[in-house]
Design a protein around this motif. Structure first.
Motif, PDB file in Angstrom:
ATOM      1  N   HIS A  68       0.814  -1.216   0.000  1.00 57.89           N
ATOM      2  CA  HIS A  68       0.000   0.000   0.000  1.00 57.89           C
ATOM      3  C   HIS A  68       0.847   1.265   0.000  1.00 57.89           C
ATOM      4  O   HIS A  68       0.606   2.195  -0.768  1.00 57.89           O
ATOM      5  CB  HIS A  68      -0.924   0.016   1.221  1.00 57.89           C
ATOM      6  N   SER A  69       1.872   1.305   0.839  1.00 56.13           N
ATOM      7  CA  SER A  69       2.628   2.540   1.035  1.00 56.13           C
ATOM      8  C   SER A  69       3.898   2.645   0.200  1.00 56.13           C
ATOM      9  O   SER A  69       4.376   3.747  -0.066  1.00 56.13           O
ATOM     10  CB  SER A  69       2.998   2.700   2.515  1.00 56.13           C
ATOM     11  N   LEU A  70       4.457   1.520  -0.205  1.00 57.36           N
ATOM     12  CA  LEU A  70       5.734   1.537  -0.931  1.00 57.36           C
ATOM     13  C   LEU A  70       5.661   0.696  -2.204  1.00 57.36           C
ATOM     14  O   LEU A  70       6.629   0.043  -2.584  1.00 57.36           O
ATOM     15  CB  LEU A  70       6.857   1.041  -0.017  1.00 57.36           C
ATOM     16  N   SER A  71       4.528   0.753  -2.857  1.00 56.58           N
ATOM     17  CA  SER A  71       4.332  -0.026  -4.080  1.00 56.58           C
ATOM     18  C   SER A  71       5.373   0.356  -5.130  1.00 56.58           C
ATOM     19  O   SER A  71       5.620   1.529  -5.385  1.00 56.58           O
ATOM     20  CB  SER A  71       2.925   0.223  -4.635  1.00 56.58           C
ATOM     21  N   GLY A  72       5.988  -0.659  -5.730  1.00 58.61           N
ATOM     22  CA  GLY A  72       6.991  -0.426  -6.759  1.00 58.61           C
ATOM     23  C   GLY A  72       8.370  -0.095  -6.224  1.00 58.61           C
ATOM     24  O   GLY A  72       9.319   0.077  -6.996  1.00 58.61           O
ATOM     25  N   ARG A  73       8.502  -0.033  -4.889  1.00 56.65           N
ATOM     26  CA  ARG A  73       9.784   0.356  -4.298  1.00 56.65           C
ATOM     27  C   ARG A  73      10.403  -0.762  -3.456  1.00 56.65           C
ATOM     28  O   ARG A  73      11.376  -0.528  -2.743  1.00 56.65           O
ATOM     29  CB  ARG A  73       9.608   1.621  -3.440  1.00 56.65           C
TER      30      ARG A  73
END
Length: 222
Positions: free
Chosen positions: A156-161
């Motif tokens: 949710h908070s760091l999608s793609g990272r």
């Protein structure tokens, strides 16, 4: 909404019916469940200028908090993740730039119109600008061990990272691309006993030190 209505009015009747059918079958809700969208009080004026190819005088606040007076040819509006962006060319300047609409403090629409560059394509421009922006972002890579149940936080908070490297029972080993040390420390501390930093060692030590100081802070404030 007004722009969509204007576009519909320009279409032949049989195309209008197709669009209306599509609108009943596909609904795009741009709002966030957590109401994180920015305020855009000047958006209506900017939409009008973009639609009519009108030159605008704009008061803009930079990320440093400085006020700038700009005369712009507004080409396009882009909506991304709860934020509106204005893509415009500054008069007497060949470059096209992106401006965050929430930072626009005032807009005056001139009676003067401008002629668009017929070779300009907003999709191509935005893709290139987004890539350049991402390349300029600072990176602070972290390797950590976390409980599997915390994965929803990263989704949710760091999608793609983040990237999961391995899984052992109820634990995951992953790499996370934070931007700066402070962001990483706050994130890991928020996970509490469900996360352990493997690398870098400076972050591991800082988290341990900060966590050890929490009981002292509580006792001192009571």
């Amino acid at each position: 909404d007004n722009a969509i209505l204007k576009l519909l009015a320009m279409l032949p009747n049989h195309h209008q019916q197709q669009v209306e059918q599509m609108q009943q079958r596909l609904y795009l809700d741009p709002s966030s469940w957590y109401n994180t969208e920015e305020a855009h009080p000047m958006l209506g004026h900017i939409k009008e200028a973009v639609w009519n190819d009108s030159v605008i005088d704009m008061q803009y606040e930079t990320w440093e908090g400085k006020q700038k007076s700009l005369t712009l040819e507004p080409y396009s509006l882009v909506y991304k993740s709860g934020r509106w962006y204005l893509v415009a060319r500054q008069q007497n300047n060949d470059g096209i730039r992106t401006y965050r609409v929430s930072r626009v403090r005032d807009v005056a629409i001139q009676s003067q119109t401008f002629e668009r560059d017929r070779h300009f394509d907003i999709a191509t421009y935005w893709e290139d600008a987004s890539q350049q922006f991402q390349q300029r972002l600072p990176e602070y890579p972290v390797t950590m061990r976390v409980r599997a149940g915390t994965l929803i936080y990263f989704q949710h908070s760091l999608s793609g990272r983040y990237k999961v490297l391995s899984q052992d029972d109820n634990w995951l080993v992953m790499t996370v691309q934070y931007m700066v040390f402070e962001e990483a420390r706050t994130s890991v501390l928020g996970l509490g006993i469900d996360a352990e930093v493997i690398e870098p060692i400076e972050l591991h030590e800082a988290v341990v030190e900060q966590a050890a100081a929490i009981p002292e802070d509580k006792s001192g404030s009571s």
